[in-house]
Design an enzyme around this catalytic site. Structure first.
Site, PDB file in Angstrom:
ATOM      1  N   GLY A 175       9.029  -1.885  -8.206  1.00 56.14           N
ATOM      2  CA  GLY A 175       7.996  -2.681  -7.532  1.00 56.14           C
ATOM      3  C   GLY A 175       7.649  -2.116  -6.168  1.00 56.14           C
ATOM      4  N   PRO A 178       7.688  -1.477  -1.947  1.00 56.41           N
ATOM      5  CA  PRO A 178       8.704  -1.293  -0.899  1.00 56.41           C
ATOM      6  C   PRO A 178       9.060  -2.615  -0.205  1.00 56.41           C
ATOM      7  CG  PRO A 178       7.079   0.463  -0.769  1.00 56.41           C
ATOM      8  CD  PRO A 178       6.563  -0.520  -1.783  1.00 56.41           C
ATOM      9  N   GLY A 180      11.288  -4.358  -2.418  1.00 54.01           N
ATOM     10  CA  GLY A 180      12.502  -3.528  -2.453  1.00 54.01           C
ATOM     11  C   GLY A 180      13.450  -3.868  -1.314  1.00 54.01           C
ATOM     12  N   GLU A 231      12.922   1.591  -7.699  1.00 56.08           N
ATOM     13  CA  GLU A 231      11.793   2.450  -8.074  1.00 56.08           C
ATOM     14  C   GLU A 231      10.569   1.854  -7.389  1.00 56.08           C
ATOM     15  OE1 GLU A 231      11.715   5.205  -9.502  1.00 56.08           O
ATOM     16  OE2 GLU A 231      13.806   5.274 -10.137  1.00 56.08           O
ATOM     17  N   CYS A 268       2.553   3.512 -11.035  1.00 54.13           N
ATOM     18  CA  CYS A 268       3.119   3.950  -9.752  1.00 54.13           C
ATOM     19  C   CYS A 268       3.072   5.472  -9.606  1.00 54.13           C
ATOM     20  CB  CYS A 268       4.541   3.449  -9.603  1.00 54.13           C
ATOM     21  SG  CYS A 268       5.606   3.966 -10.947  1.00 54.13           S
TER      22      CYS A 268
END
Length: 470
Positions: free
Chosen positions: A189, A191, A194, A211, A245
């Site tokens: 997903g 940052p 994250g 990721e 992504c």
């Protein structure tokens, strides 16, 4: 504890502690059941993707069924080998002993895929987690409601529900889920999310794979076959309506190349999607309203050279190319995850490399050139999760290559054996013999210089081929 998921997590942990998930036969049976889910529910998966985001069946099948089956079959073909203890070198003292690395499961692991790719980043980590002998909680994205329903209601009936659970919840529920102690967390997903995941994991000292997206640069040099480049870049950017992504996020090229590239991109878009991409069966839609509005707002950066049309009702944004884009524009501040390609002009490969290196490290760097030296220059002087020369997306299709980010684009890696290793604790093991006690006694007190010399001789590692200066 008052946490709605505490009971689920503790029942999975109890199942894991029985050792049920450890035998290779059990892991294989669960992986084969996952394969049956992909085979038997293939049409349901394609229909769900079509209704959630008008996903063309080719794109849906290729990136969700074919690639997942490849991962699954690669794992089933090689699991026996991957699980074997890895014997390692020994010193003089341990010659009669067994020194090896055991691939242990972590325990109860959590997998959270992203909104923009609801299946592949859910099932590929799930395959590795099962293969490594873990119990798993899978939390599908709430953005794709048909896929979420399929995952929550159908997938569990294929798997052992004592050991594998699908939790369907919103962002608030996800935060609650993260309060529980997991032994590993695998997240795909943004940052921003994250950081939330990593903060929650830190409370329990839980290891993570993140990721995350990255603004993936694509340098196009003056010496390239522009029509091939245009088709490969257009395919990579507009596949799944740009919601991957690993899509090329922006192009860097000279002003002269920009003119040639625009003309070739116009041709490629018309070739792929016809004169009006809106009526093409081969062009997807944006997953949800919130993302549609976010992407639509980015159309105001620079000047629209190709496309630019949008229809809120259909969540349609045309394949779009922007020029006159400045690094300060909104489109250059965050990952696009939509069908928009900004072009920024640079004077040389050196300037392109400096531009890339002045920013956070991306998930992938792309470069197109007929000159291998240029491709290697970009490879050697930049840093990114992955790299692909003279194409886009295709590095993702090899189970033999690790896939993952670096810095802002994430940490950890997966695909093929790398997924199995991600979900396995590499346990260093030494099993000693009780023989030769007189030799072992050299390490016991009382110490003396003679013992020290002998122990050093038996355990010291020497630098190979180094000459000693007297």
């Amino acid at each position: 504890s008052g946490n709605p998921y505490a009971g689920l997590v503790s029942s999975l942990r109890a199942a894991w502690l029985t050792g049920k998930t450890r035998p290779v036969e059990y892991r294989v049976a669960q992986l084969e059941a996952l394969g049956r889910f992909l085979d038997e529910k293939k049409q349901d998966i394609l229909d769900a993707l079509a209704s959630d985001m008008h996903e063309p069946s080719f794109e849906a099948e290729y990136s969700n069924i074919v690639l997942c089956k490849n991962e699954l079959n690669d794992t089933l073909n090689k699991l026996d080998t991957w699980m074997k203890d890895e014997h390692v070198e020994k010193n003089l003292v341990t010659q009669l002993d067994a020194a090896f690395i055991r691939k242990d499961p972590y325990g109860v692991v959590l997998v959270i895929p992203p909104w923009h790719c609801p299946i592949l980043p859910a099932l590929v980590p799930l395959i590795g987690a099962i293969a490594a002998g873990n119990c798993v909680v899978l939390k599908p994205s709430e953005a794709t409601k048909n896929i979420r329903t399929l995952m929550a209601e159908v997938l569990p009936s294929y798997l052992d529900q004592d050991c594998y659970a699908v939790v369907s919840t919103d962002e608030e529920g996800t935060i609650k889920l993260l309060e529980n102690k997991f032994d590993y967390i695998f997240f795909t997903g943004s940052p921003a999310m994250g950081r939330i995941i990593m903060t929650a994991a830190a409370k329990h000292l839980t290891p993570v794979t993140l990721e995350l997206g990255g603004k993936n640069p694509c340098y196009v040099s003056d010496d390239c076959e522009v029509h091939i480049v245009a088709r490969r870049v257009a395919w990579g950017r507009f596949f799944h309506a740009g919601q991957t992504c690993v899509a090329p996020d922006y192009v860097l090229c000279s002003a002269e190349m920009q003119e040639k590239l625009l003309s070739a991109l116009r041709e490629a878009i018309a070739e792929f999607y016809g004169p009006d991409p809106k009526v093409s069966p081969d062009f997807a839609r944006i997953v949800e309203d919130k993302q549609f509005h976010r992407i639509q707002a980015l159309l105001g950066s620079g000047r629209v050279a190709i496309g630019g049309q949008a229809d809120e009702q259909e969540r349609y944004i045309a394949p779009t190319v922007l020029v006159d884009v400045e690094p300060s524009h909104p489109i250059m501040q965050d990952v696009i995850l939509g069908p928009i390609l900004p072009i920024i002009t640079v004077r040389s490969v050196d300037e392109a490399i400096d531009f890339i290196n002045a920013r956070e490290r991306p998930l992938v760097v792309y470069v197109f050139s007929s000159d291998k030296k240029v491709v290697n220059q970009v490879l050697e002087r930049t840093s990114s999760g992955g790299f692909c020369g003279n194409d886009t997306l295709m590095h993702m299709t090899l189970t033999s290559l690790p896939f993952g980010g670096i810095g802002e684009s994430g940490l950890g890696r997966y695909h093929g054996q790398f997924t199995f290793e991600t979900f396995s604790h590499q346990r260093g093991c030494l099993q000693r013999t009780t023989a030769l006690e007189p030799i072992n006694a050299l390490r016991y007190p009382p110490y003396n210089p003679h013992k020290t010399g002998l122990v050093r001789l038996a355990t010291e590692l020497k630098r190979q081929g180094a000459c000693t200066l007297l």
